[in-house]
Motif scaffolding. Structure first.
Motif, PDB file in Angstrom:
ATOM      1  N   GLU A  38       0.833  -1.206   0.000  1.00 12.14           N
ATOM      2  CA  GLU A  38       0.000   0.000   0.000  1.00 12.14           C
ATOM      3  C   GLU A  38       0.867   1.254   0.000  1.00 12.14           C
ATOM      4  OE1 GLU A  38      -3.364  -0.104  -0.502  1.00 12.14           O
ATOM      5  OE2 GLU A  38      -2.822  -2.191  -0.845  1.00 12.14           O
ATOM      6  N   LYS A  39       1.968   1.202   0.721  1.00  5.04           N
ATOM      7  CA  LYS A  39       2.880   2.349   0.741  1.00  5.04           C
ATOM      8  C   LYS A  39       3.511   2.556  -0.633  1.00  5.04           C
ATOM      9  CE  LYS A  39       6.037   4.526   3.989  1.00  5.04           C
ATOM     10  NZ  LYS A  39       5.061   5.544   4.359  1.00  5.04           N
ATOM     11  N   ASP A  42       1.031   4.329  -2.836  1.00  4.54           N
ATOM     12  CA  ASP A  42       1.038   5.766  -2.518  1.00  4.54           C
ATOM     13  C   ASP A  42       2.250   6.453  -3.156  1.00  4.54           C
ATOM     14  OD1 ASP A  42      -1.107   5.064  -0.924  1.00  4.54           O
ATOM     15  OD2 ASP A  42      -0.048   5.338   0.973  1.00  4.54           O
ATOM     16  N   ASP A 102      -8.666   8.166  -7.601  1.00  3.56           N
ATOM     17  CA  ASP A 102      -8.243   7.537  -6.357  1.00  3.56           C
ATOM     18  C   ASP A 102      -6.723   7.452  -6.286  1.00  3.56           C
ATOM     19  OD1 ASP A 102     -10.756   7.161  -5.309  1.00  3.56           O
ATOM     20  OD2 ASP A 102     -11.007   5.154  -6.178  1.00  3.56           O
ATOM     21  N   ASP A 105      -5.439  10.865  -5.472  1.00  2.00           N
ATOM     22  CA  ASP A 105      -5.799  11.284  -4.110  1.00  2.00           C
ATOM     23  C   ASP A 105      -4.933  10.613  -3.047  1.00  2.00           C
ATOM     24  OD1 ASP A 105      -7.704  13.092  -4.775  1.00  2.00           O
ATOM     25  OD2 ASP A 105      -9.415  11.766  -4.435  1.00  2.00           O
ATOM     26  N   ARG A 106      -4.482   9.415  -3.332  1.00  2.00           N
ATOM     27  CA  ARG A 106      -3.682   8.727  -2.321  1.00  2.00           C
ATOM     28  C   ARG A 106      -2.177   8.924  -2.533  1.00  2.00           C
ATOM     29  NH1 ARG A 106      -4.402   2.356  -2.524  1.00  2.00           N
ATOM     30  NH2 ARG A 106      -2.661   2.548  -1.084  1.00  2.00           N
ATOM     31  N   ALA A 107      -1.788   9.670  -3.541  1.00  8.07           N
ATOM     32  CA  ALA A 107      -0.364   9.941  -3.761  1.00  8.07           C
ATOM     33  C   ALA A 107       0.253  10.518  -2.494  1.00  8.07           C
ATOM     34  CB  ALA A 107      -0.198  10.911  -4.926  1.00  8.07           C
ATOM     35  N   SER A 108       1.453  10.073  -2.184  1.00  7.60           N
ATOM     36  CA  SER A 108       2.052  10.452  -0.906  1.00  7.60           C
ATOM     37  C   SER A 108       2.705  11.824  -0.923  1.00  7.60           C
ATOM     38  CB  SER A 108       3.067   9.393  -0.472  1.00  7.60           C
ATOM     39  OG  SER A 108       4.014   9.173  -1.491  1.00  7.60           O
ATOM     40  N   CYS A 109       2.689  12.516  -2.052  1.00  4.76           N
ATOM     41  CA  CYS A 109       3.232  13.874  -2.106  1.00  4.76           C
ATOM     42  C   CYS A 109       2.184  14.834  -2.676  1.00  4.76           C
ATOM     43  CB  CYS A 109       4.484  13.927  -2.978  1.00  4.76           C
ATOM     44  SG  CYS A 109       5.904  13.087  -2.234  1.00  4.76           S
ATOM     45  N   PRO A 110       2.273  16.096  -2.285  1.00  8.62           N
ATOM     46  CA  PRO A 110       1.282  17.077  -2.752  1.00  8.62           C
ATOM     47  C   PRO A 110       1.306  17.269  -4.265  1.00  8.62           C
ATOM     48  CG  PRO A 110       2.544  17.966  -0.907  1.00  8.62           C
ATOM     49  CD  PRO A 110       3.228  16.699  -1.326  1.00  8.62           C
ATOM     50  N   ASP A 111       0.191  17.729  -4.783  1.00 10.32           N
ATOM     51  CA  ASP A 111       0.107  18.076  -6.196  1.00 10.32           C
ATOM     52  C   ASP A 111       1.095  19.210  -6.506  1.00 10.32           C
ATOM     53  OD1 ASP A 111      -1.999  16.288  -6.374  1.00 10.32           O
ATOM     54  OD2 ASP A 111      -3.509  17.835  -6.034  1.00 10.32           O
ATOM     55  N   THR A 148       9.947  10.117   0.999  1.00 19.70           N
ATOM     56  CA  THR A 148       9.141   8.911   0.773  1.00 19.70           C
ATOM     57  C   THR A 148      10.023   7.693   0.530  1.00 19.70           C
ATOM     58  OG1 THR A 148       7.257  10.134  -0.106  1.00 19.70           O
ATOM     59  CG2 THR A 148       7.481   7.839  -0.797  1.00 19.70           C
TER      60      THR A 148
ATOM     61  N   ASP B  52       6.339  10.887   6.543  1.00 26.07           N
ATOM     62  CA  ASP B  52       6.683  10.606   5.148  1.00 26.07           C
ATOM     63  C   ASP B  52       6.936  11.922   4.421  1.00 26.07           C
ATOM     64  OD1 ASP B  52       6.923   9.673   2.560  1.00 26.07           O
ATOM     65  OD2 ASP B  52       5.353   8.182   2.757  1.00 26.07           O
ATOM     66  N   CYS B  53       5.887  12.551   3.878  1.00 22.97           N
ATOM     67  CA  CYS B  53       6.098  13.704   3.000  1.00 22.97           C
ATOM     68  C   CYS B  53       6.679  14.920   3.723  1.00 22.97           C
ATOM     69  CB  CYS B  53       4.799  14.082   2.308  1.00 22.97           C
ATOM     70  SG  CYS B  53       3.592  14.947   3.355  1.00 22.97           S
ATOM     71  N   TRP B  57       0.661  16.553   4.040  1.00 18.92           N
ATOM     72  CA  TRP B  57      -0.176  16.038   2.956  1.00 18.92           C
ATOM     73  C   TRP B  57      -0.564  14.576   3.156  1.00 18.92           C
ATOM     74  CZ3 TRP B  57      -2.593  17.749  -1.441  1.00 18.92           C
ATOM     75  CH2 TRP B  57      -2.901  16.795  -2.401  1.00 18.92           C
ATOM     76  N   CYS B  58       0.433  13.727   3.397  1.00 15.55           N
ATOM     77  CA  CYS B  58       0.190  12.271   3.363  1.00 15.55           C
ATOM     78  C   CYS B  58      -0.476  11.758   4.640  1.00 15.55           C
ATOM     79  CB  CYS B  58       1.497  11.533   3.110  1.00 15.55           C
ATOM     80  SG  CYS B  58       2.664  11.572   4.491  1.00 15.55           S
ATOM     81  N   ARG B  77      -2.619  19.626   3.344  1.00 15.35           N
ATOM     82  CA  ARG B  77      -3.928  18.958   3.329  1.00 15.35           C
ATOM     83  C   ARG B  77      -4.382  18.735   4.773  1.00 15.35           C
ATOM     84  NH1 ARG B  77      -4.686  13.994  -0.794  1.00 15.35           N
ATOM     85  NH2 ARG B  77      -3.272  12.932   0.616  1.00 15.35           N
ATOM     86  N   PRO B 119      -9.668  12.721   1.057  1.00 13.44           N
ATOM     87  CA  PRO B 119      -8.472  11.932   0.799  1.00 13.44           C
ATOM     88  C   PRO B 119      -7.417  12.144   1.895  1.00 13.44           C
ATOM     89  CG  PRO B 119      -8.504  13.901  -0.562  1.00 13.44           C
ATOM     90  CD  PRO B 119      -9.801  13.877   0.185  1.00 13.44           C
ATOM     91  N   PRO B 120      -6.496  11.203   2.048  1.00  9.12           N
ATOM     92  CA  PRO B 120      -6.386   9.956   1.284  1.00  9.12           C
ATOM     93  C   PRO B 120      -7.297   8.844   1.819  1.00  9.12           C
ATOM     94  CG  PRO B 120      -4.572  10.108   2.817  1.00  9.12           C
ATOM     95  CD  PRO B 120      -5.353  11.380   2.970  1.00  9.12           C
ATOM     96  N   SER B 123      -9.855   7.514  -0.670  1.00  7.44           N
ATOM     97  CA  SER B 123      -9.340   6.727  -1.793  1.00  7.44           C
ATOM     98  C   SER B 123      -8.716   5.411  -1.329  1.00  7.44           C
ATOM     99  CB  SER B 123      -8.313   7.537  -2.581  1.00  7.44           C
ATOM    100  OG  SER B 123      -7.290   7.996  -1.736  1.00  7.44           O
ATOM    101  N   LYS B 124      -8.259   5.353  -0.082  1.00  3.49           N
ATOM    102  CA  LYS B 124      -7.565   4.143   0.381  1.00  3.49           C
ATOM    103  C   LYS B 124      -8.482   3.160   1.086  1.00  3.49           C
ATOM    104  CE  LYS B 124      -3.341   4.254   1.696  1.00  3.49           C
ATOM    105  NZ  LYS B 124      -2.044   4.478   2.338  1.00  3.49           N
TER     106      LYS B 124
END
Lengths: 219, 127
Positions: A38-39, A42, A102, A105-111, A148, B52-53, B57-58, B77, B119-120, B123-124
């Protein structure tokens, strides 16, 4: 057969295709393969969204051809990172989300959005968009990626050499990227010489660490 | 309140027994200036917390604020509802009072955000 011997099996019965020894050996060494998987989703969500956002950031570095080239290297290498790790997600019995929303949205870094608001017609308001602001977005995106993949290295060190190998290769390139954008932002914003100390990639997005074992050639 | 002249606050960090961290079950008091994040100060003090980030955010670094006050000027976030629900993100949280936080609350915060269609979590944890 006179010489019949049982296969060694560990926690997986001989012939059992419902489990993967490749995952169970990780569990035996103290890492939860489902949590790791899962990580990874992400993390590659962040690589994929970064590839998208960098496309937009690169477009808006109008007239800054040297910055564009560097951003293009980072953009393509982030896509390479996504592609390097996707097979590992499936090996660990995961999959990519069906809905790309989805995944993002679950990406571990900001847009990593272009740092300017939209105007009334749905276009970017570029009237006050500064090159240094774009470079700062790029820099912070790389820093997030470094954190990450460092976490994933920590998680897999001594327990999952396959994922660790991928993560440390990616980490090498993310650290290159951070150094590039520190150099460019230092010069652009502060007028300071702060060398990255790197030579140019051979080809755009060369990814010397993550594509030197090009098992994706068959895809 | 024990705010010192250089705006440093005492943050009590409670690591739950069930945490996977080496510090599980321990409580640490860390002096944190108003410009430092709880995460950075804790790690500098030798208390390793999960993150993490580090850009808010995360939500990997989620914690519960038991008492005190923090601000999140740089979180990407995190919103008022999260704050009102008692959650903080240690990676971007800066103290504004002596505070107590229970760390390693990622799973709980993920569920909270999923329940609120954010989110997240959304989505998770969705089917």
């Amino acid at each position: 057969m006179a010489n019949e011997k049982e296969h060694g099996s560990g926690s997986v019965e001989p012939g059992d295709t419902s489990k993967r020894v490749g995952a169970e050996v990780i569990r035996e060494r103290g890492v939860d393969p489902e949590e790791l998987r899962e990580k990874l989703i992400d993390a590659i969500g962040a690589e994929f969204t970064t590839y998208y956002y960098y496309t937009n950031l690169r477009m808006h570095l109008a007239g800054e051809e040297d910055y564009k080239e560097i951003t293009e290297d980072a953009r393509l290498e982030d896509r390479a990172h996504f592609e390097l790790v996707v097979p590992r997600v499936y090996e660990l019995e995961g999959s990519l989300p069906n809905d790309i929303r989805d995944f993002a949205d679950r990406a571990s870094c900001p847009d990593a959005e272009v740092p300017t608001p939209m105007d009334g017609s749905g276009e970017f308001d570029t009237s006050e968009l500064e090159v240094e602001d774009i470079l700062e977005v790029l820099l912070e995106a790389e820093r997030c990626a470094i954190r990450t993949w460092s976490e994933i290295c920590d998680m897999t060190r001594g327990a999952d050499p396959r994922t660790y190998d991928m993560a440390q290769r990616i980490l090498n390139e993310e650290m290159d990227h951070e150094a590039w954008f520190i150099e460019l932002l230092s010069k652009e914003r502060d007028g300071e010489i702060n060398p990255a100390g790197h030579f140019a990639r051979g080809e755009p997005g060369d990814a010397p660490y993550t594509k030197n074992n090009p098992f994706n050639d068959s895809a | 309140m024990t705010q010192s002249s250089d705006d440093t606050w005492t943050v009590t960090i409670v690591v739950p027994e069930e945490s996977a961290l080496d510090e599980a079950g321990e409580t640490h008091k860390v002096e944190i200036s108003e410009d430092e994040t709880i995460l950075a100060a804790a790690r500098s003090a030798g208390v390793w917390l999960t993150a993490d980030c580090q850009q808010g955010w995360c939500i990997t670094c989620a914690a519960r604020l038991v008492d005190g006050d923090v601000v999140h000027p740089n979180a990407r976030r995190y919103d008022t509802e999260d704050r009102e629900a008692g959650y903080i993100l240690t990676c971007t949280a800066k103290p504004r009072a002596d505070s107590t936080v229970v760390v390693e609350q990622y799973d709980e915060f993920l569920e909270y955000r999923a329940a609120n269609n954010k989110p997240p979590g959304s989505s998770k944890l969705s089917d």
